[in-house]
Scaffold this active site. Structure first.
Site: not given
Ligand code: F6P
Length: 360
Positions: A138, A140, A184, A285
């Site tokens: 991750t 995160d 997160r 992203h």
């Molecule tokens: O867990 C990885 C992450 O990129 C977090 O930092 C973020 O809150 C979340 O996923 C975003 O998710 P999604 O790809 O569903 O927008």
């Protein structure tokens, strides 16, 4: 005797996933003479029996590539799987279907590369008797049982580069520049990139903020002739006594909350408080994309090699992890128990404060 491995990538992607897949396939084929089957799009492929046989050719030339050649998703949980019935979406436990697919394919051990959501699902399969090995991923960096997850270093590097660029424009326009980063419920990306990128203020979920303190910091800088300020805001940051800012909820996801928007709130409130112009960049992203750093390529390779050794030797129901300089194995159940948070009294925060960074 173990003859065949299954592998899947679950949850949000992270740079380094291909490094793990490549290491798993190379180690399994060259060192143990195993076969490897990769399921498509995370647990979705396991339920739907969508898979490909992974050969050396398939994993050749992928180490430097972001994303995952297997695809992933952060929605489809086999224990709570979306199906359409009478034109309505409902959720069913299809874990038995998934297990049947594993049995039909003759898979002895499943390697699940994922974050806390995917590893919790892996743990549920382990409780049902499936031999599972987890690999922590991750951006995160919020998995408690490993010192670091791969993907984090790349995300921090991307955020740091963004801060370097924001610095020059902030300075030219005498503005407050706010960078909202992911993470997160943890402030790891914000804290690391904020320190590396020379931020003046870092706001993280673990230290609820008071914008009056941020205003004071900006005014102190002004008094020293510094007419701009750089602020890094973690998406999970919240004011003292307040809540995190939720952007949307995603039905069927193991963690349906998607955070986002706190950067804009902070910008508006700071402009009101200081009279200064503020601009917000939401890095989004971009933090998950692109080529993994050398650190993430090495960590993901080490995790992949250890995952195969562990798959062959057991015990199963475990997760590979980095402890200090060593790659070790920990119980999967223990690994998904709680998230790793920044310690507000820890050395990193102290070092940041010592160099003048304000945490609101
Ligand atoms: O867990 C990885 C992450 O990129 C977090 O930092 C973020 O809150 C979340 O996923 C975003 O998710 P999604 O790809 O569903 O927008």
């Amino acid at each position: 005797m173990i003859k065949k491995l299954g592998v899947l990538t679950g949850g949000g992607d992270a740079p380094g996933l291909n490094g793990v897949i490549r290491a798993v396939v190379k180690t399994a084929l060259h060192n143990y003479n195993l076969e490897v089957v990769g399921f498509q799009d995370g647990f979705y492929g396991l339920v739907k029996n969508n898979y490909q046989v992974l050969t050396i050719d398939k994993v050749s030339g992928i180490l430097h590539k972001g994303g995952t050649i297997l695809g992933t998703n952060n929605r489809d949980n086999p224990f709570h799987f979306p199906v359409m019935e009478n034109g309505k979406k409902i959720y069913r436990d299809l874990s038995a279907e998934a297990l049947k697919n594993i049995e039909r394919l003759g898979i002895d051990v499943l390697v699940v590369i994922g974050g806390d959501g995917s590893l919790s699902i892996a743990n549920d399969f382990s409780k049902k008797g499936l031999k599972v090995i987890g690999v922590p991923k991750t951006i995160d960096n919020d998995l408690d049982a490993t010192d670091v997850t791969f993907g984090f270093d790349t995300a921090v590097t991307t955020a740091t580069e963004a801060l370097d660029k924001l610095h020059t424009t902030a300075e030219s326009h005498h503005r407050i520049m706010i960078l909202e980063v992911m993470g997160r419920y943890g402030g790891w990306i914000a804290l690391y990139s904020g320190i590396a990128g020379g931020a003046d203020v870092i706001l993280i979920p673990e230290i609820p903020y008071d914008l009056k303190k941020v205003k004071q910091k900006i005014e102190e800088r002004k008094a020293q002739g510094k007419l701009f300020s750089i602020i890094v805001v973690a998406e999970g940051a919240k004011p003292i006594g307040g809540q995190m800012t939720v952007a949307k909820t995603i039905q069927g996801s193991s963690d349906p909350i998607r955070l986002g928007g706190v950067g804009q709130l902070v910008a508006e409130q700071l402009t009101q408080l200081t009279g200064l112009e503020a601009r917000v960049t939401v890095l989004g992203h971009l933090q998950r994309g692109g080529s993994p750093t050398a650190y993430d390529r090495i960590l993901s390779t080490r995790f992949g090699v250890k995952a195969v050794e562990q798959a062959v030797e057991g015990p199963w129901g475990t997760m590979v992890a980095l402890h200090g300089q060593e790659i070790v194995c920990v119980q999967l159940a223990q690994a998904v128990q709680h998230l790793k948070k920044v310690d507000p009294q820890g050395e990193l925060i102290k070092a940041a404060r010592a160099t003048g960074i304000c945490f609101g």
